[in-house]
Design a protein around this motif. Structure first.
Motif, PDB file in Angstrom:
ATOM      1  N   GLU A 140      -5.285 -11.199  -1.530  1.00 42.01           N
ATOM      2  CA  GLU A 140      -5.568 -10.081  -2.430  1.00 42.01           C
ATOM      3  C   GLU A 140      -4.682  -8.880  -2.110  1.00 42.01           C
ATOM      4  OE1 GLU A 140      -9.735  -9.033  -3.020  1.00 42.01           O
ATOM      5  OE2 GLU A 140      -9.201  -7.101  -2.151  1.00 42.01           O
ATOM      6  N   VAL A 141      -4.394  -8.095  -3.129  1.00 45.08           N
ATOM      7  CA  VAL A 141      -3.727  -6.811  -2.945  1.00 45.08           C
ATOM      8  C   VAL A 141      -4.551  -5.775  -3.697  1.00 45.08           C
ATOM      9  CG1 VAL A 141      -2.202  -7.030  -4.983  1.00 45.08           C
ATOM     10  CG2 VAL A 141      -1.470  -5.647  -3.030  1.00 45.08           C
ATOM     11  N   CYS A 142      -4.500  -4.533  -3.235  1.00 45.36           N
ATOM     12  CA  CYS A 142      -5.245  -3.477  -3.930  1.00 45.36           C
ATOM     13  C   CYS A 142      -4.275  -2.532  -4.635  1.00 45.36           C
ATOM     14  CB  CYS A 142      -6.128  -2.715  -2.948  1.00 45.36           C
ATOM     15  SG  CYS A 142      -7.525  -3.725  -2.444  1.00 45.36           S
ATOM     16  N   VAL A 143      -4.817  -1.875  -5.672  1.00 48.03           N
ATOM     17  CA  VAL A 143      -3.950  -1.074  -6.548  1.00 48.03           C
ATOM     18  C   VAL A 143      -3.189   0.006  -5.780  1.00 48.03           C
ATOM     19  CG1 VAL A 143      -5.108  -1.441  -8.744  1.00 48.03           C
ATOM     20  CG2 VAL A 143      -5.967   0.296  -7.211  1.00 48.03           C
ATOM     21  N   HIS A 144      -3.824   0.634  -4.805  1.00 49.58           N
ATOM     22  CA  HIS A 144      -3.130   1.730  -4.116  1.00 49.58           C
ATOM     23  C   HIS A 144      -1.964   1.229  -3.278  1.00 49.58           C
ATOM     24  CE1 HIS A 144      -6.605   0.370  -1.916  1.00 49.58           C
ATOM     25  NE2 HIS A 144      -6.312   1.009  -0.823  1.00 49.58           N
ATOM     26  N   HIS A 145      -2.050  -0.006  -2.790  1.00 48.53           N
ATOM     27  CA  HIS A 145      -0.923  -0.566  -2.027  1.00 48.53           C
ATOM     28  C   HIS A 145       0.211  -1.010  -2.953  1.00 48.53           C
ATOM     29  CE1 HIS A 145      -4.347  -1.129   0.920  1.00 48.53           C
ATOM     30  NE2 HIS A 145      -3.521  -0.314   1.537  1.00 48.53           N
ATOM     31  N   LEU A 146      -0.124  -1.235  -4.225  1.00 45.84           N
ATOM     32  CA  LEU A 146       0.919  -1.547  -5.210  1.00 45.84           C
ATOM     33  C   LEU A 146       1.560  -0.279  -5.762  1.00 45.84           C
ATOM     34  CD1 LEU A 146      -0.786  -4.338  -7.385  1.00 45.84           C
ATOM     35  CD2 LEU A 146       1.060  -4.640  -5.716  1.00 45.84           C
ATOM     36  N   TRP A 147       0.856   0.840  -5.601  1.00 48.36           N
ATOM     37  CA  TRP A 147       1.270   2.082  -6.263  1.00 48.36           C
ATOM     38  C   TRP A 147       1.975   3.061  -5.318  1.00 48.36           C
ATOM     39  CZ3 TRP A 147       1.459   3.504 -11.230  1.00 48.36           C
ATOM     40  CH2 TRP A 147       1.594   4.863 -11.523  1.00 48.36           C
ATOM     41  N   PHE A 148       1.349   3.306  -4.177  1.00 48.73           N
ATOM     42  CA  PHE A 148       1.888   4.296  -3.229  1.00 48.73           C
ATOM     43  C   PHE A 148       2.725   3.603  -2.149  1.00 48.73           C
ATOM     44  CE2 PHE A 148      -2.289   6.188  -4.495  1.00 48.73           C
ATOM     45  CZ  PHE A 148      -1.812   7.339  -5.104  1.00 48.73           C
ATOM     46  N   ASP A 149       3.614   4.358  -1.527  1.00 51.87           N
ATOM     47  CA  ASP A 149       4.228   3.893  -0.287  1.00 51.87           C
ATOM     48  C   ASP A 149       4.261   5.066   0.698  1.00 51.87           C
ATOM     49  OD1 ASP A 149       6.630   5.412  -0.514  1.00 51.87           O
ATOM     50  OD2 ASP A 149       7.394   3.956  -1.947  1.00 51.87           O
ATOM     51  N   GLU A 150       4.789   4.814   1.894  1.00 52.46           N
ATOM     52  CA  GLU A 150       4.642   5.818   2.963  1.00 52.46           C
ATOM     53  C   GLU A 150       5.344   7.147   2.679  1.00 52.46           C
ATOM     54  OE1 GLU A 150       6.178   4.320   6.637  1.00 52.46           O
ATOM     55  OE2 GLU A 150       8.117   3.809   5.755  1.00 52.46           O
ATOM     56  N   THR A 151       6.225   7.174   1.696  1.00 53.03           N
ATOM     57  CA  THR A 151       6.882   8.451   1.386  1.00 53.03           C
ATOM     58  C   THR A 151       5.888   9.467   0.820  1.00 53.03           C
ATOM     59  OG1 THR A 151       7.465   7.719  -0.846  1.00 53.03           O
ATOM     60  CG2 THR A 151       9.106   7.329   0.886  1.00 53.03           C
ATOM     61  N   ARG A 152       4.693   9.015   0.432  1.00 45.28           N
ATOM     62  CA  ARG A 152       3.723   9.919  -0.194  1.00 45.28           C
ATOM     63  C   ARG A 152       2.773  10.606   0.795  1.00 45.28           C
ATOM     64  NH1 ARG A 152       3.187   8.828  -5.639  1.00 45.28           N
ATOM     65  NH2 ARG A 152       2.315  10.928  -5.732  1.00 45.28           N
ATOM     66  N   TYR A 153       2.853  10.226   2.102  1.00 45.54           N
ATOM     67  CA  TYR A 153       1.921  10.845   3.071  1.00 45.54           C
ATOM     68  C   TYR A 153       2.116  12.351   3.173  1.00 45.54           C
ATOM     69  CZ  TYR A 153       0.237   6.339   4.807  1.00 45.54           C
ATOM     70  OH  TYR A 153      -0.355   5.111   4.916  1.00 45.54           O
ATOM     71  N   GLU A 154       3.379  12.780   3.102  1.00 42.11           N
ATOM     72  CA  GLU A 154       3.651  14.198   3.276  1.00 42.11           C
ATOM     73  C   GLU A 154       2.940  15.028   2.207  1.00 42.11           C
ATOM     74  OE1 GLU A 154       7.797  14.933   4.039  1.00 42.11           O
ATOM     75  OE2 GLU A 154       7.449  17.083   3.695  1.00 42.11           O
ATOM     76  N   GLU A 155       2.974  14.516   0.970  1.00 47.61           N
ATOM     77  CA  GLU A 155       2.360  15.230  -0.161  1.00 47.61           C
ATOM     78  C   GLU A 155       0.836  15.049  -0.195  1.00 47.61           C
ATOM     79  OE1 GLU A 155       2.158  14.135  -4.900  1.00 47.61           O
ATOM     80  OE2 GLU A 155       3.676  13.213  -3.635  1.00 47.61           O
ATOM     81  N   LEU A 156       0.361  13.832   0.052  1.00 46.28           N
ATOM     82  CA  LEU A 156      -1.058  13.529  -0.194  1.00 46.28           C
ATOM     83  C   LEU A 156      -1.909  13.475   1.076  1.00 46.28           C
ATOM     84  CD1 LEU A 156      -0.468  10.908  -3.025  1.00 46.28           C
ATOM     85  CD2 LEU A 156      -1.537  13.153  -3.301  1.00 46.28           C
ATOM     86  N   GLY A 157      -1.282  13.386   2.229  1.00 47.07           N
ATOM     87  CA  GLY A 157      -1.993  13.480   3.505  1.00 47.07           C
ATOM     88  C   GLY A 157      -3.171  12.529   3.621  1.00 47.07           C
ATOM     89  N   THR A 158      -4.313  13.069   4.070  1.00 44.37           N
ATOM     90  CA  THR A 158      -5.485  12.209   4.318  1.00 44.37           C
ATOM     91  C   THR A 158      -6.041  11.595   3.036  1.00 44.37           C
ATOM     92  OG1 THR A 158      -6.964  14.099   4.161  1.00 44.37           O
ATOM     93  CG2 THR A 158      -6.200  13.498   6.376  1.00 44.37           C
ATOM     94  N   LYS A 170       1.909   1.212   3.414  1.00 49.18           N
ATOM     95  CA  LYS A 170       3.078   1.008   4.290  1.00 49.18           C
ATOM     96  C   LYS A 170       4.386   1.347   3.570  1.00 49.18           C
ATOM     97  CE  LYS A 170       0.554  -1.683   7.606  1.00 49.18           C
ATOM     98  NZ  LYS A 170      -0.745  -1.818   6.894  1.00 49.18           N
ATOM     99  N   SER A 171       5.472   0.651   3.913  1.00 47.46           N
ATOM    100  CA  SER A 171       6.801   1.100   3.459  1.00 47.46           C
ATOM    101  C   SER A 171       7.082   0.689   2.006  1.00 47.46           C
ATOM    102  CB  SER A 171       7.873   0.488   4.355  1.00 47.46           C
ATOM    103  OG  SER A 171       7.928  -0.910   4.100  1.00 47.46           O
ATOM    104  N   ALA A 172       8.152   1.259   1.462  1.00 52.03           N
ATOM    105  CA  ALA A 172       8.589   0.900   0.108  1.00 52.03           C
ATOM    106  C   ALA A 172       8.951  -0.590   0.049  1.00 52.03           C
ATOM    107  CB  ALA A 172       9.785   1.753  -0.287  1.00 52.03           C
ATOM    108  N   GLU A 173       9.513  -1.111   1.141  1.00 48.61           N
ATOM    109  CA  GLU A 173       9.879  -2.543   1.172  1.00 48.61           C
ATOM    110  C   GLU A 173       8.615  -3.412   1.146  1.00 48.61           C
ATOM    111  OE1 GLU A 173      11.201  -0.260   3.436  1.00 48.61           O
ATOM    112  OE2 GLU A 173      12.927  -0.089   2.079  1.00 48.61           O
ATOM    113  N   ASP A 174       7.592  -2.957   1.862  1.00 51.03           N
ATOM    114  CA  ASP A 174       6.332  -3.711   1.836  1.00 51.03           C
ATOM    115  C   ASP A 174       5.757  -3.723   0.408  1.00 51.03           C
ATOM    116  OD1 ASP A 174       5.854  -4.574   4.584  1.00 51.03           O
ATOM    117  OD2 ASP A 174       5.774  -2.445   5.045  1.00 51.03           O
ATOM    118  N   ARG A 175       5.786  -2.571  -0.228  1.00 51.97           N
ATOM    119  CA  ARG A 175       5.258  -2.493  -1.600  1.00 51.97           C
ATOM    120  C   ARG A 175       6.020  -3.457  -2.514  1.00 51.97           C
ATOM    121  NH1 ARG A 175       7.040   0.614  -5.933  1.00 51.97           N
ATOM    122  NH2 ARG A 175       5.494   0.804  -7.588  1.00 51.97           N
TER     123      ARG A 175
END
Ligand code: DOR
Length: 459
Positions: free
Chosen positions: A272-290, A299-304
């Motif tokens: 299974e995969v979840c929508v947020h792992h298909l949508w976000f990658d680690e570049t978004r932590y800076e903006e969205l934080g917790t 995880k990374s863009a490559e993982d996505r």
């Protein structure tokens, strides 16, 4: 002819409803048909159906008609954690998002780790859910006898946290895990992250950063190696005991070779995969934080990319949400204190339609992974396909009506979303559950249409 005005339907049970001019997406095909709903079931699927006397009409011209999403992984927080969400609020938000059935996790309070607790949870849910519901039994290091005693239909599956997350439910005793895979009478579903590896990574992050670890470290603390170690162990156990295993929310490229791209009908181990792992990658932590702190980590863009590829190849069988609401206050804390999880049910289908619009997945694949596959793998009776005689759990999606997420249109109890400010390319036009319109014209009708799901798959 005017299409039906939904507010008139509030609280009234529809005996007959005709959906015309729909682009039905079902069983790998897109075709223009009419669908007649008769009571709680689909009566006829055909072109050029005439409106029966007394029936209501929904004109779906230019819109997709799909079987509703069956979300096999949600945390609706009842009993015991209802300041975050409850079965009423979250099932209504889910229905507004095109989810017609959900399966809820056992990390509540008291935990759903006995058959009595399961019975109590079904009793609490009765007549309160907008969408259909099923519940997991949670495995622990000490409840194998409860698992063995389970009867098919009592739970959607047995959930094992083979990695610690929200709630204290880690199953890490090797003998217990062995026994679980040997004896579970129904599918085992697992959260796979190797906790000792994570604890070690946490210790090193503390040494380096103190308590205020930057969120961007989350995918290195909850690392790809920790995921692979645990999911490999689950696959080994399932193979050894020929058990039915479904691994939840996979996040990494390195785990993908563990899964076969054969059709699900030929597999006993599914992914299974979840929508947020298909949508976000680690570049978004800076903006969205917790806000996007969740377990397993984004995880990374490559993982996505690898997850999208595996989804398209059939290595990943199901898309779910892992909807896991926490309050804004709880989330407004430093790395270690902020709980993991995010609210997703209201926008999951819309994120997937954006992926369709971006050419990442086809609409036929979307329907297969959110509706047909969970129906088949959990043995959900008469739901998940648009078939004559099956339950009328349907969603109409308007691919040409954009939907902007803002504070004013959030329906989950926690009242925040990682998508605030985002404009999706499509919107949910109408949701029908057991033949009742539960959402239309941008509002919930108030119909409490959800029923207990029936599960028919034994190991
Ligand atoms: O991020 C997560 N939140 N992952 C889980 O496994 C549990 C969930 C929760 O219950 O908050």
């Amino acid at each position: 002819m005017d299409s039906v005005h939904f507010s008139r339907l509030k609280d009234s049970f529809l005996s007959k409803l005709l959906i015309t001019n729909a682009r039905l997406v079902n069983e790998g095909q897109v075709r223009d048909v009419d669908v007649l709903i008769d009571g709680d079931r689909i009566g006829r699927i055909e072109s050029g159906l005439s409106l029966p006397r007394g029936a209501e009409l929904v004109d779906a011209a230019g819109k997709y008609l799909l079987p509703g999403m069956i979300d096999d992984q949600v945390h609706f927080r009842e009993p015991g954690m209802t300041h975050k969400g409850d079965l009423e609020t979250e099932s209504a938000a889910a229905a507004a998002g095109g989810i017609t059935s959900f399966m809820d996790m056992p990390n509540v309070n008291p935990q759903t780790t006995t058959r009595d607790a399961l019975r109590d949870k079904y009793a609490v849910a009765a007549n309160r859910c907008t969408a259909n519901y099923g519940f997991y039994l949670g495995a622990t290091n000490g409840n194998i006898e409860e698992v063995k005693a389970l009867e098919v239909g009592e739970a959607c599956g047995v959930k094992a946290f083979m990695g610690a997350s929200t709630g204290d439910m880690l199953v890490d005793d090797p003998e217990v895990l062995d026994s679980l895979f040997e004896h579970s009478p129904i599918m085992v579903v697992t959260h796979c992250e190797h906790s000792p590896t994570i604890w070690d990574n946490e210790r090193r992050a503390r040494e380096r950063f103190g308590e205020d670890v930057p969120l961007s470290e989350h995918p290195r603390i909850r690392s790809a190696e920790a995921c692979l170690m645990s999911s490999s162990m689950a696959v080994d156990l399932a193979r050894r005991h020929d058990a039915l295993l479904h691994i939840l929310h996979l996040t990494t490229a390195i785990e993908m070779p563990l899964f076969s791209s054969a059709h699900r009908s030929e597999k006993r181990i599914t992914a299974e995969v979840c929508v947020h792992h298909l949508w976000f990658d680690e570049t978004r932590y800076e903006e969205l934080g917790t806000r996007i702190k969740c377990n397993p980590a984004i995880k990374s863009a490559e993982d996505r990319k690898a997850l999208l590829a595996a989804l398209n190849e059939g290595r990943i069988d199901i898309i779910a949400t892992d909807h896991a609401p926490h309050t804004v206050q709880e989330k407004s804390a430093t790395y270690f204190k902020a709980p993991a999880g995010l609210p997703l049910v209201q926008h999951a289908m819309l994120t997937l339609f954006d992926l369709v619009a971006q050419g990442e997945i086809s609409v036929e694949l979307l329907v297969d992974r959110v509706s047909h596959a969970p129906s088949d793998l959990f043995g959900v009776k008469d739901r998940g396909y648009v078939r004559e005689g099956w339950f009328a759990d349907l969603v109409i999606v308007d691919p040409a009506a954009p939907y902007k997420v803002s504070e004013s249109n959030l329906l989950c109890k926690c009242q925040w979303s990682p998508f605030e400010g985002h404009e999706f390319s499509a919107s949910i036009d109408t949701t029908i559950i057991n033949g009742e319109v539960v959402y239309g014209d941008g509002v919930l009708t108030g119909a409490i249409a959800g029923r207990r799901l029936e599960f028919e798959r034994a190991r």
